[in-house]
Design a protein around this motif. Structure first.
Motif, PDB file in Angstrom:
ATOM      1  N   ILE A  63      22.990  65.065 -22.009  1.00  0.00           N
ATOM      2  CA  ILE A  63      22.409  65.776 -20.856  1.00  0.00           C
ATOM      3  C   ILE A  63      21.617  64.828 -19.949  1.00  0.00           C
ATOM      4  N   LEU A  66      23.391  63.264 -16.759  1.00  0.00           N
ATOM      5  CA  LEU A  66      23.948  64.070 -15.673  1.00  0.00           C
ATOM      6  C   LEU A  66      23.279  63.866 -14.317  1.00  0.00           C
ATOM      7  N   GLU A  74      28.758  69.484 -16.878  1.00  0.00           N
ATOM      8  CA  GLU A  74      27.879  69.977 -17.961  1.00  0.00           C
ATOM      9  C   GLU A  74      28.670  70.375 -19.203  1.00  0.00           C
ATOM     10  N   ILE A  77      29.217  67.852 -22.176  1.00  0.00           N
ATOM     11  CA  ILE A  77      28.164  67.279 -23.028  1.00  0.00           C
ATOM     12  C   ILE A  77      28.695  67.242 -24.465  1.00  0.00           C
TER      13      ILE A  77
END
Ligand code: ZN
Length: 241
Positions: A63, A66, A74, A77
């Motif tokens: 995370i 990003l 997302e 991940i």
């Protein structure tokens, strides 16, 4: 033959033309790292029509990536960065042939990984792998485009030994790195785009501008300067050339 309509806006650039585009299409690039620098490098080379792109990275998407590694959505991940990046890139240009190499770059495997690449993009974040890549580039005579970021600063240079210094000439010992480098997406994006521009010029038959020079971009003041860099005659990696 490439899709003329797809590239017609760049074909309008002075000195570009069909021959340049064909050179890009038959080129093979090795991108070391699918992180902050690797994402804009891979994106720009993919959309510009570079035909064969090898992406090497051992990590999975986290995370904390990003804010800058914009090829990774997302939902990816925990997914390997190579797989995640190539999923996005394939959607952008299905004519490009991608290879994923999900492994750490070491002195032992670097020659096999780089293989017959025409150019190497150093988008790494640690000196150990950077030195292995640099030694490979010198050994194989493959141009290497080096970049680094720190906070609001980005740096880029093009190594083409024996006519230019190599990484070990200008950084004979690894600089001390704190574990987590401060970084913002705009900085990696701008710096990686500079790397991609130099790669496109080289692959397209135009001369890169940053040979024997280090571009240093201070984005806090928008102050860009280019410093001359020179070979170290005692460099253990390239002085014999
Ligand atoms: Zn050197």
């Amino acid at each position: 033959m490439f899709d003329y309509e797809r590239y017609k806006r760049q074909l309008l650039i002075d000195g570009w033309g069909t021959e340049t585009q064909e050179k890009l299409q038959t080129s093979k690039v090795f991108i070391a790292g699918a992180g902050g620098l690797g994402c804009p490098v891979a994106l720009n080379l993919t959309t510009a029509g570079v035909g064969n792109i090898r992406v090497c990275d051992a990590d999975v998407v986290d995370i904390s990536n990003l804010n800058r590694q914009f090829l990774h959505p997302e939902k990816n991940i925990g997914v390997e960065k190579t797989t995640s990046a190539v999923q996005t890139l394939s959607n952008l240009n299905s004519a490009v042939h991608f290879t994923t190499l999900t492994t750490k770059i070491t002195e032992d495997n670097v020659d096999e990984l780089v293989a017959d690449a025409d150019i190497i993009l150093d988008c790494l974040d640690n000196f150990e792998a950077r030195y292995a890549l640099n030694a490979c580039a010198v050994r194989q005579g493959i141009p290497l485009i080096h970049a680094a970021v720190w906070g609001l600063e980005g740096r880029v240079t093009v190594f083409t030994p024996p006519t230019t210094p190599c990484l070990s000439c200008i950084f004979p010992v690894a600089s001390k790195q704190q574990e987590t480098i401060p970084v913002l997406g705009t900085i990696t994006c701008a710096t990686g785009s500079m790397q991609a521009m130099e790669a496109i010029k080289y692959l397209g038959g135009m001369s890169p501008s940053l040979q024997n020079k280090m571009l240093i971009m201070d984005f806090s003041a928008m102050h860009f300067q280019t410093l001359e860099i020179s070979k170290n005659r005692d460099c253990p990696i390239c002085s014999h050339l």
